[in-house]
Write a protein that holds these residues in place. Structure first.
Motif, short mmCIF file in Angstrom:
data_model
loop_
_atom_site.label_atom_id
_atom_site.label_comp_id
_atom_site.label_asym_id
_atom_site.label_seq_id
_atom_site.Cartn_x
_atom_site.Cartn_y
_atom_site.Cartn_z
N LYS A 28 30.32 40.54 35.94
CA LYS A 28 29.93 40.44 37.36
C LYS A 28 31.04 40.81 38.33
O LYS A 28 30.77 41.10 39.49
N MET A 29 32.27 40.76 37.91
CA MET A 29 33.44 41.13 38.73
C MET A 29 33.44 40.42 40.09
O MET A 29 33.70 41.02 41.12
N MET A 30 33.16 39.13 40.10
CA MET A 30 33.10 38.37 41.35
C MET A 30 34.46 38.18 41.99
O MET A 30 34.55 37.82 43.16
N PHE A 31 35.54 38.45 41.26
CA PHE A 31 36.89 38.28 41.79
C PHE A 31 37.51 39.60 42.27
O PHE A 31 38.69 39.65 42.57
N ARG A 32 36.71 40.64 42.37
CA ARG A 32 37.27 41.96 42.71
C ARG A 32 37.89 42.05 44.10
O ARG A 32 38.69 42.92 44.37
N CYS A 33 37.55 41.14 45.00
CA CYS A 33 38.13 41.15 46.35
C CYS A 33 39.39 40.29 46.46
O CYS A 33 40.00 40.25 47.53
N LEU A 34 39.76 39.62 45.39
CA LEU A 34 40.96 38.78 45.41
C LEU A 34 42.17 39.59 44.97
O LEU A 34 42.07 40.43 44.08
N ASP A 35 43.31 39.34 45.58
CA ASP A 35 44.54 40.04 45.26
C ASP A 35 45.37 39.18 44.31
O ASP A 35 46.00 38.21 44.73
N PHE A 36 45.35 39.55 43.04
CA PHE A 36 46.08 38.80 42.03
C PHE A 36 47.50 39.31 41.84
O PHE A 36 48.24 38.78 41.03
#
Length: 187
Positions: A28-36
């Protein structure tokens, strides 16, 4: 005097490390907007908001099951001390938030422990506070977990083996709780 001696003393910054996990994160890539990749600076008078609405939230989760505003973290100075902390507030009317098994309903808030697990829906977030001295801002450093942070450890029930090495023939795991057996009863 050298420029090193004249330089201002560098103050340490409070950093909130947040490690995210969701069982569907690969698909689902729900974390794609987070900058890790890097630490992010947040003003001390600004609440760090998490949720689906990128226009309202500093940290956006791309998932229709997440509320537009899910929760916020507010940096503060503890009364009569030089210590700093964070307060977490549930901003979702539909989803309960738990912090180390303490359940928060809509608009409920508590102090964030220095190390804790935040859960809502299928999301698991390990929060760890690294103390600092800066008063005007704090930093967040986001991480992505490869495995669940919370794992239900289902260990098989072990039957006691008596000294003679022969296990009793009765099962312990068929809906019955184990009972204590006197070793003399086995012979």
């Amino acid at each position: 005097m050298s420029s090193f001696e004249e330089a201002e003393t560098e103050e340490t910054v409070t950093c909130l490390h947040l490690t995210f996990y969701h069982p569907g994160q690969a698909e689902k890539m729900m974390f794609r907007c987070l900058d890790f990749c890097r630490r992010q600076r947040v003003r001390a008078d600004d609440a760090a908001k998490f949720g689906r609405d990128s226009s309202l939230c500093h940290y956006s989760l791309v998932d229709t099951r997440v509320s537009r505003l899910q929760f916020s973290l507010q940096f503060y100075r503890k009364l009569h001390t030089s210590e700093y902390g964070f307060e977490i507030k549930n901003l979702s009317k539909k989803t309960r938030l738990t912090v180390n098994q303490t359940e928060l309903g809509y608009l409920n808030k508590i102090d964030l422990p220095w190390k804790c697990i935040i859960c809502f829906g299928d999301y698991q977030i390990l929060a760890e506070i690294q103390e600092g001295e800066a008063v005007d801002y704090f930093e967040t450093h986001l991480h992505l977990a490869e495995a669940p942070i919370l794992q239900e450890r289902c260990l098989p029930s072990l039957q006691p083996i008596p000294e003679n090495g022969i296990a009793p023939s009765f099962p312990l795991c068929q809906g019955k709780s184990p009972t204590e057996i006197d070793e003399n009863e086995l012979y």
